[in-house]
Design a protein around this motif. Structure first.
Motif, short mmCIF file in Angstrom:
data_model
loop_
_atom_site.label_atom_id
_atom_site.label_comp_id
_atom_site.label_asym_id
_atom_site.label_seq_id
_atom_site.Cartn_x
_atom_site.Cartn_y
_atom_site.Cartn_z
N ALA A 26 0.83 -1.21 0.00
CA ALA A 26 0.00 0.00 0.00
C ALA A 26 0.86 1.26 0.00
N LEU A 27 1.91 1.27 0.83
CA LEU A 27 2.82 2.41 0.86
C LEU A 27 3.48 2.62 -0.50
N GLY A 28 3.91 1.51 -1.12
CA GLY A 28 4.57 1.59 -2.42
C GLY A 28 3.65 2.08 -3.52
N THR A 29 2.41 1.60 -3.52
CA THR A 29 1.43 2.03 -4.52
C THR A 29 1.15 3.52 -4.40
N ASN A 30 0.97 3.99 -3.17
CA ASN A 30 0.70 5.41 -2.94
C ASN A 30 1.93 6.27 -3.25
N ALA A 31 3.11 5.71 -3.00
CA ALA A 31 4.34 6.44 -3.32
C ALA A 31 4.43 6.67 -4.82
N ARG A 32 4.14 5.65 -5.61
CA ARG A 32 4.17 5.78 -7.06
C ARG A 32 3.18 6.85 -7.53
N LYS A 33 1.99 6.87 -6.95
CA LYS A 33 0.99 7.88 -7.31
C LYS A 33 1.50 9.29 -7.01
N LEU A 34 2.19 9.43 -5.88
CA LEU A 34 2.76 10.73 -5.52
C LEU A 34 3.75 11.21 -6.58
N ILE A 35 4.61 10.31 -7.03
CA ILE A 35 5.61 10.67 -8.03
C ILE A 35 4.94 11.01 -9.36
N GLU A 36 3.94 10.24 -9.75
CA GLU A 36 3.24 10.51 -11.00
C GLU A 36 2.60 11.90 -10.99
N GLY A 37 2.11 12.31 -9.83
CA GLY A 37 1.40 13.59 -9.73
C GLY A 37 2.30 14.80 -9.54
N ASN A 38 3.49 14.59 -8.96
CA ASN A 38 4.31 15.74 -8.56
C ASN A 38 5.72 15.80 -9.15
N TYR A 39 6.23 14.69 -9.67
CA TYR A 39 7.65 14.66 -10.04
C TYR A 39 7.89 14.17 -11.46
N ASP A 40 6.95 14.45 -12.36
CA ASP A 40 7.11 14.13 -13.78
C ASP A 40 8.08 15.15 -14.38
N ASN A 41 9.23 14.69 -14.85
CA ASN A 41 10.29 15.61 -15.29
C ASN A 41 9.87 16.48 -16.47
N HIS A 42 9.03 15.97 -17.33
CA HIS A 42 8.57 16.75 -18.49
C HIS A 42 7.90 18.05 -18.03
N LYS A 43 7.01 17.94 -17.06
CA LYS A 43 6.31 19.13 -16.54
C LYS A 43 7.27 20.05 -15.79
N ILE A 44 8.20 19.46 -15.05
CA ILE A 44 9.14 20.24 -14.25
C ILE A 44 10.06 21.07 -15.15
N ILE A 45 10.57 20.48 -16.22
CA ILE A 45 11.46 21.21 -17.13
C ILE A 45 10.70 22.32 -17.85
N GLN A 46 9.45 22.08 -18.20
CA GLN A 46 8.66 23.14 -18.83
C GLN A 46 8.53 24.33 -17.88
N ASN A 47 8.36 24.07 -16.59
CA ASN A 47 8.28 25.16 -15.61
C ASN A 47 9.61 25.90 -15.50
N LEU A 48 10.71 25.16 -15.59
CA LEU A 48 12.03 25.80 -15.53
C LEU A 48 12.24 26.71 -16.74
N ILE A 49 11.86 26.26 -17.93
CA ILE A 49 12.02 27.08 -19.13
C ILE A 49 11.16 28.35 -19.04
N LYS A 50 9.94 28.22 -18.53
CA LYS A 50 9.09 29.38 -18.33
C LYS A 50 9.74 30.37 -17.37
N PHE A 51 10.41 29.85 -16.33
CA PHE A 51 11.11 30.69 -15.37
C PHE A 51 12.25 31.44 -16.06
N TYR A 52 13.02 30.73 -16.90
CA TYR A 52 14.07 31.40 -17.69
C TYR A 52 13.48 32.57 -18.46
N GLN A 53 12.35 32.32 -19.09
CA GLN A 53 11.75 33.33 -19.97
C GLN A 53 11.24 34.55 -19.18
N THR A 54 10.76 34.32 -17.96
CA THR A 54 10.24 35.44 -17.18
C THR A 54 11.32 36.38 -16.67
N ILE A 55 12.55 35.86 -16.52
CA ILE A 55 13.60 36.73 -16.00
C ILE A 55 14.43 37.35 -17.13
#
Length: 396
Positions: free
Chosen positions: A367-396
């Motif tokens: 149960a802990l492992g299943t919920n851990a995977r769900k947490l990563i899927e929702g919060n730590y997808d690198n594709h979304k994270i890098i898009q946010n970083l590029i937007k940050f570059y653009q804003t500054i």
């Protein structure tokens, strides 16, 4: 967008969490179509090994390595104790590295110079002289906090005094440096809040470590027993050495049973730890594949007492759907829920009790492992994270 990434260690081979974190940014930027150039330090601890780097990565980054002798020089270290020099950082400045940087800045117009960690900030002056590029600091952790916490946990008075002195100098340097850059991408929300308390005027964003979920095979194991505990981490990092010592001296003796096993892995494993080996305690040292090691074991234990930033190995373990027991320091920076997707325990007694409980409750482990995977899927997808970083570059 054209980006120059300056690294204090090579992104490949991915021998520790820092290398993995750097590579994740590099590869993520490449995948988003960014024009990327990498200059990396090559040190005795983290050598630049071109033969280990895939040709496609070389072609897309034109990566160059410059040797830096970052070994501690006793005379320089002692001198730094009585001067304003922050030795831990200044030993990463090299005239050879600076020369390569000058060549790149003279011959190219970069939009952003991305500094991996505080250790690359000695090159800010050179960047300012030769380029109009925005300078972004990718903060892996607050360096002073690591040494501050180590000082608080050591019982050696002389060592405590030295570590507190080092932490104070690093803190002063960090407070100054954060306003010398155009933006800071910190690796955790906690670190972002700490920077704000430093009266940081530079724009801030939290850019956590992300994973490519396709690389982490997840399946629910139906084993009747899930009792192979493990810790993996580079043992040339002081907080990991402290954690493993605590595990072997205080925690494992309370857990040790024939039907349980503890497996310890990590590069630079001290030879003296092999004396602890037994039928159910394995000192595996450096392993060929950290990912495979995590995949093959059941429950990660992270008894960190010091450190800062975010524990990349925990995020990777969660991506595999592994149950994790960690101290609150170890799990810092991760958006967890205790007893839902991770177990948080801060004393030797608590950790031992949870290890015993999980060894006897495979359903809870799953149960802990299943919920851990769900947490990563929702919060730590690198594709979304890098898009946010590029937007940050653009804003500054």
């Amino acid at each position: 967008m054209k980006i120059l990434q300056l690294c204090h260690k090579p992104p490949i081979p991915m021998v520790d969490g820092g290398c993995i974190a750097i590579h994740t940014i590099s590869q993520g930027l490449i995948d988003e179509g960014v024009s990327l150039k990498i200059i990396t330090a090559s040190t005795e601890k983290h050598p630049f090994l071109p033969n280990k780097i895939p040709q496609d990565f070389k072609d897309k980054t034109q990566i160059e390595g410059v040797f830096l002798d970052t070994r501690v020089n006793i005379v320089d270290a002692f001198s730094a104790l009585v001067t304003a020099d922050t030795y831990n950082v200044s030993r990463f400045f090299s005239t050879d590295f600076d020369r390569i940087l000058v060549e790149q800045l003279t011959n190219n117009d970069f939009d952003v110079v991305h500094l991996e960690s505080l250790f690359m900030t000695p090159y800010v002056d050179t960047i300012r002289k030769l380029s109009k590029a925005k300078v972004v600091l990718r903060s892996h952790n607050l360096e002073h906090l690591i040494w501050e916490r180590l000082a608080n946990t050591t019982g050696n008075k002389a060592k405590k005094m030295y570590l507190k002195h080092l932490a104070a100098k690093l803190k002063k340097y960090e407070k100054k440096t954060i306003n010398d850059v155009d933006g800071i991408a910190s690796i955790s929300f906690e670190d972002t809040e700490r920077f704000k308390k430093f009266d940081c005027k530079s724009p801030l964003i939290s850019i956590p470590f992300g994973v490519n979920l396709k690389e982490y095979d997840f399946h629910i194991r139906e084993d009747e027993k899930l009792n192979k505990f493990y810790h993996i981490g580079a043992m040339n990092w002081e907080p990991n050495k402290e954690a493993v010592s605590w595990m072997l001296d205080e925690i494992w003796p309370m857990v040790n049973k024939e039907d349980l096993s503890l497996h310890l892995a990590g590069r630079s494993m001290p030879g003296y730890l092999s004396e602890n080996k037994s039928d159910n305690l394995f000192i595996d040292g450096e392993v060929e594949s950290a990912k495979q090691y995590m995949h093959d074991h059941d429950i990660m234990v992270v008894p960190l007492l010091s450190g800062s930033g975010i524990r990349i190995k925990i995020i990777e373990a969660m991506a595999y759907g592994k149950a994790v027991i960690s101290t609150s320091v170890g799990a810092e920076g991760i958006n967890y829920e205790h007893q839902k997707n991770i177990i948080i325990a801060d004393s030797a007694q608590e950790i031992a009790e949870w290890m015993t409980k999980l060894a006897n409750d495979p359903a809870l482990v799953r149960a802990l492992g299943t919920n851990a995977r769900k947490l990563i899927e929702g919060n730590y997808d690198n594709h979304k994270i890098i898009q946010n970083l590029i937007k940050f570059y653009q804003t500054i």
